[in-house]
Write an enzyme that holds these catalytic residues in place. Structure first.
Site, PDB file in Angstrom:
ATOM      1  N   SER A 133     -76.848  13.557 -70.757  1.00 11.59           N
ATOM      2  CA  SER A 133     -77.659  12.960 -69.693  1.00 11.59           C
ATOM      3  C   SER A 133     -78.347  13.993 -68.823  1.00 11.59           C
ATOM      4  O   SER A 133     -79.156  13.636 -67.960  1.00 11.59           O
ATOM      5  CB  SER A 133     -76.781  12.058 -68.819  1.00 11.59           C
ATOM      6  OG  SER A 133     -76.310  10.964 -69.582  1.00 11.59           O
ATOM      7  N   GLU A 161     -64.851  83.436 -62.465  1.00 12.33           N
ATOM      8  CA  GLU A 161     -65.614  83.555 -63.711  1.00 12.33           C
ATOM      9  C   GLU A 161     -66.596  84.728 -63.726  1.00 12.33           C
ATOM     10  O   GLU A 161     -66.889  85.268 -64.793  1.00 12.33           O
ATOM     11  CB  GLU A 161     -66.390  82.251 -63.953  1.00 12.33           C
ATOM     12  CG  GLU A 161     -65.534  81.003 -64.089  1.00 12.33           C
ATOM     13  CD  GLU A 161     -64.681  81.014 -65.353  1.00 12.33           C
ATOM     14  OE1 GLU A 161     -65.131  81.610 -66.360  1.00 12.33           O
ATOM     15  OE2 GLU A 161     -63.562  80.462 -65.320  1.00 12.33           O
TER      16      GLU A 161
END
Length: 836
Positions: free
Chosen positions: A465, A86
């Protein structure tokens, strides 16, 4: 000389014009240039990640996949590959490469269009952060000025670090760290030279030069990168030749989810958004939950397996769809494969198509054209579903169940494939630490993709319960004892407002007359709970229950409260049970342990309230505070200890918590002596053999018509609650008959907390505490143990089967002996006109 002089003047004029043009362009675009200084404090857009407390990835949220890395973590050959390809003069220029610009300009002059770029790495960084990719002269000019400015602010290392982390590389991956995971499933520092070169070649055209789009283009581009690295002297000729001839092996890798806890992930996501706003999706935050991966995996497996077992014993509801029948032409392999590819999977359930059926087996096709065989053991359970309370007869042949062309569900169980189905009911399970409230496992339903409703935190259901331990805690607070006798006899009360009689019944409808409180809770005697509530008083009971953090609005002002008409979420039930286990302290469940930024800096750390039992210098009148809020207010007003707000308020006494724990342990282990004929079991007796330890306890819960089934219980350092029911509250869990195809050990009869929810709790605890030594019972101060008569609850001098040792809070133990009491006929607590 005259010509030379004119040439110099012309050159000078051109230079002035050039400089003037440059400055002119600069002032023309100056106002449009961004503030490059923001790069100093740039926060890369990174997904938020959710982890377990032991570092397992649960989920991530965000559009961009990015794994930030520091400069010293970038592999040297990646830096060399990028520079060679690059920007080979990266360390020499000041943001722009004049030679490259001249070369690109000549191409423009000769072709009349922009065909070749001249961007340095710095210019690419400028474009990616601040500009678009359009090929226009003005954009290029802005790019140049920004690049020059960047070079004055940042070092070359900082520029390279930003570039490596920011560049787009296809498939939602931003930065080379994420790209390494997406294409190769590896960390960046584990890549080979070939893989590094492949990634380094992608910035030119990430959408078309990646190895998933075109392996040929990716290979050609990789070889260009290798050639540039060879030219620049970064690799040897031998390395070049060896690497360029290697095949690129790449595939798409999803983020590696290591732990299945989607309901937890959603809780964490919502929490993070509430705390930090919508920016969390690109913040890179790491949110560590309190979830223990081992316990979560365990809870996920046992809860879903238990739900599927419930669903299957009620019968097979048939195929998902009929793709073809015996009068139609069978689908070909390609058509089946396309169809299955579009079908979802739900956890353990996989879509499949029946191909052929024999006498006792069926050949089935799964996704990816995989063929399997369902054996008779995997399908013989599938008697026909009729209703929730009625099943058809057991099948005799595979053809009684399946036909070619049917789309079905299958699951892998015990090393073989079984026929399955989507459960009609649903489930929830949560496990928390009673010490500080850390949620260690959470299953909010059968499958998050199927239903995102979190039943642990959002489903308010009647607890049946399961409310009784809290009712009995009130009783102990009001002076009752584990030996107090309550009449276990039918109740028949006329309700003038309804014009009917209220007749609460035991389940099963067995009545034992005067019965000790310990047995009443352990065996879940309904009529005893109602009588306890009557003795305490409804207002006093409701006020006391708010100490456990229960919402007063969900506690009905009627005697049905004693039977579980109150409604709670599973997390509230687990929280309430934790108070009995930790010695009476209110702890608030929490899910988030800590939050870190992408680089490990801590942003948040949980500070759960701590339990202090000794030398706290905090004096709270627990008996006189009517609810939790009053307790906390009293605690906050105390000046005797620093930072008292971090202390958990004690909402019931340690002695009260111990005595309720005793009753919860009796729910599993019962009491008495089977040898002497006095033995009895609690409703949770099924946990005895599998767990075989005495430091556990719990409570079943079943609502009217078996609409909800619960089991909540404890083991050392852990409280877990399981719920099973239908999301449609009008539907009952029903009942089943024995399936003659199955072994004798199977669940049948009416569904209940013990049959429907407790099996998941048992399976969870077996593995959760497998390596935890059995804990010795710790008896708090203020608790005494005396010998009592089993039948009357009074003192006895006998040492035979009629006697037992029982725990009492000091000062509440009986003072009369059974013989003296018998002579006076006053051995039972009185309820006015009701007879025992």
């Amino acid at each position: 000389m005259k010509f030379i002089k004119r040439l110099i003047i012309l050159a000078f004029i051109c230079m002035l014009l050039g400089l003037g043009t440059v400055f002119g362009f600069y002032f023309f675009v100056k106002l449009e240039l961004p503030d490059v200084a923001t790069l100093k404090d740039i926060e890369l857009q990174t997904p938020m990640q959710i982890y377990s407390i032991d570092g397992k990835l649960i989920s991530q949220f965000g559009e961009k996949r990015r794994i930030p890395i520091m400069y010293d973590q970038i592999p040297q050959n990646l830096i060399e590959a990028l520079i060679a390809t690059e920007d080979h003069r990266f360390y020499e220029h000041s943001g722009i490469d004049p030679i490259g610009i001249i070369r690109a300009a000549l191409v423009v002059i000769m072709s009349g269009s922009v065909k070749q770029g001249a961007s340095t790495i710095t210019q690419q960084l400028a474009r990616n952060f601040f500009l678009s990719n359009e090929k226009k002269i003005m954009r290029k000019i802005k790019e140049i000025f920004i690049a020059i400015h960047i070079e004055t602010l940042l070092s070359k290392q900082e520029i390279m670090e930003l570039y490596v982390n920011q560049i787009f590389l296809g498939y939602r991956s931003y930065g080379f760290g994420a790209a390494a995971r997406v294409y190769f499933g590896k960390d960046l520092d584990k890549l080979t030279l070939s893989e590094i070169a492949t990634l380094a070649g992608m910035p030119k055209a990430p959408s078309t030069m990646n190895p998933l789009y075109s392996i040929e283009r990716a290979t050609n581009r990789r070889n260009v990168v290798l050639g540039r690295m060879l030219t620049e002297g970064y690799i040897t000729h031998s390395e070049y030749e060896q690497t360029k001839n290697k095949n690129i092996v790449a595939s798409y890798h999803e983020p590696k989810i290591e732990l299945n806890a989607p309901y937890v992930a959603e809780l964490a996501r919502a929490w993070a958004v509430a705390q930090y706003g919508d920016n969390v999706y690109k913040s890179g935050m790491k949110v560590y939950t309190t979830i223990d991966s081992r316990l979560q995996n365990l809870a996920q497996h046992v809860a879903i397996s238990n739900l599927l077992s419930y669903d299957q014993r009620h019968g097979y509801r048939g195929a998902v769809a009929i793709l073809w029948d015996k009068n139609s032409i069978a689908w070909d392999t390609i058509k089946i494969e396309v169809h299955l590819k579009n079908q979802p999977s739900y956890g353990e359930l996989k879509p499949a198509v029946v191909m052929t059926v024999t006498d006792k087996t069926a050949k089935v096709k799964l996704q990816n054209n995989k063929n399997i065989i369902l054996s008779w053991d995997g399908i013989k359970w599938a008697r026909r579903y009729v209703t929730d309370t009625l099943q058809g007869s057991a099948p005799q042949r595979a053809s009684d169940i399946l036909s070619a062309g049917e789309q079905i569900w299958v699951q892998y169980v015990n090393q073989e494939w079984h026929l399955s189905q989507m459960p009609a009911a649903n489930t929830a399970m949560v496990a928390i630490s009673p010490k500080d409230g850390a949620v260690q496992a959470l299953v909010g339903g059968f499958n998050f993709a199927h239903s995102k409703f979190n039943r642990v935190t959002q489903s308010i259901r009647q607890v049946g319960s399961g409310i009784k331990p809290f009712i009995y805690s009130v009783a102990i607070d009001q002076g009752m004892t584990l030996a107090t006798l309550i009449n276990d006899a039918p109740i028949n009360r006329w309700d003038s407002s309804q014009g009917t009689a209220w007749r609460p019944k035991n389940s099963p409808p067995i009545y034992d007359g005067p019965t000790r409180l310990r047995i009443g809770l352990a065996q879940s005697k309904n009529v005893m709970a109602v009588r306890v509530l009557r003795r305490i008083g409804l207002n006093k009971t409701i006020n006391f229950l708010t100490k456990f953090g229960f919402n007063r609005a969900n506690l009905p002002r009627s005697e049905a409260l004693a039977l579980g008409a109150g409604s709670l979420t599973p997390i509230e039930v687990a929280q309430g049970f934790s108070i009995f286990i930790n010695g009476g302290y209110y702890i608030k469940p929490y899910y988030i342990s800590k939050v870190e930024n992408p680089f490990g800096k801590e942003l948040h750390k949980a500070k759960p309230k701590s339990i202090c039992k000794n030398n706290c210098n905090v004096h709270i009148n627990k008996r006189n505070s009517s609810n939790l809020q009053e307790e906390e207010n009293l605690l906050d007003q105390t000046d005797d200890i620093a930072n008292t707000s971090q202390l958990a308020p004690q909402v019931i006494s340690e002695q009260n918590a111990f005595l309720v724990r005793e009753m919860l342990q009796a729910n599993i282990w019962g009491g008495g002596s089977w040898r002497n004929g006095t033995g009895w079991n609690g409703t949770g007796w099924r946990a005895q053999k599998p767990l075989n330890r005495r430091d556990i306890g719990g409570k079943t819960g079943t609502t009217n018509d078996s609409k909800d089934a619960w089991y909540s219980g404890f083991a050392p350092g852990l409280v877990a609650t399981v719920w099973v029911g239908f999301d449609n509250n009008a539907r009952n869990l029903g009942r089943t008959s024995n399936n003659t195809n199955l072994k004798k050990i199977q669940i049948s009869g009416a569904e209940s907390g013990a049959k429907t929810a407790q099996p998941a709790w048992i399976d969870f605890m077996i593995n959760a505490i497998a390596h935890v030594p059995e804990q010795r019972k710790e008896i708090p101060s203020g608790i005494v143990q005396v010998r009592i008569d089993r039948h009357t609850g009074l003192l006895t001098r006998k040492a035979d089967g009629s006697a037992m040792f029982e725990y009492f809070e000091q000062g509440t133990e009986p003072t009369e002996y059974v013989s003296a009491a018998s002579s006076h006929g006053n051995i039972y607590e009185s309820e006015g006109e009701e007879l025992f």
